[in-house]
Every structure is written in structure tokens, then in C-alpha cells.
Design an enzyme around this catalytic site. Sequence first.
Site: not given
Length: 78
Positions: A36-37
Site C-alpha cells: 500500500d502507499s
Amino acid sequence: MSDTVFEKMANLLSTKKGINKESISIDSSFEDLGLDSLDSIELIADLEEEFNVTIPNTELQGIKTIRQAVDGLTKAMQ
């Protein structure tokens, strides 16, 4: 130089995130690898520390693939 950056990145992804190194290619996106980010930001931060460089925040936002990260780190080392 970019080969060294890629190898370090693959090693970090393997050890810290448990991703099989054989599944990591220069053209993999962070999303393809299940990151994910926050994971990608942590990865870049670890690599910035490893190579003692800083990628400007304006460039960090556009990094979505291994190749973009390698290019950004390589550019910051010059």
C-alpha cells in the site's frame, strides 16, 4: 548503479515484506507486489537512508513502480 539500487530494493522487499525475490521485477508496481502507499513510503525512506540521499517530496508522490523508485534514487545520487 541502478542495478545496485534494484538489488537493494529487492532485498528489502524480501526481508521486510516477505515478498519472494523472484517475483520482483524492475517493472513491478508496488500495487502488484501487494504494497500500500505507506509500505512504499517506508521502502523509499529505507533506501534513502541506505544510500544517504533524499528524493524531493514532489517526486515521491509519483513513484508507483520499482523502476520509478530506482530512477528517483539513482538521480538523487548524482
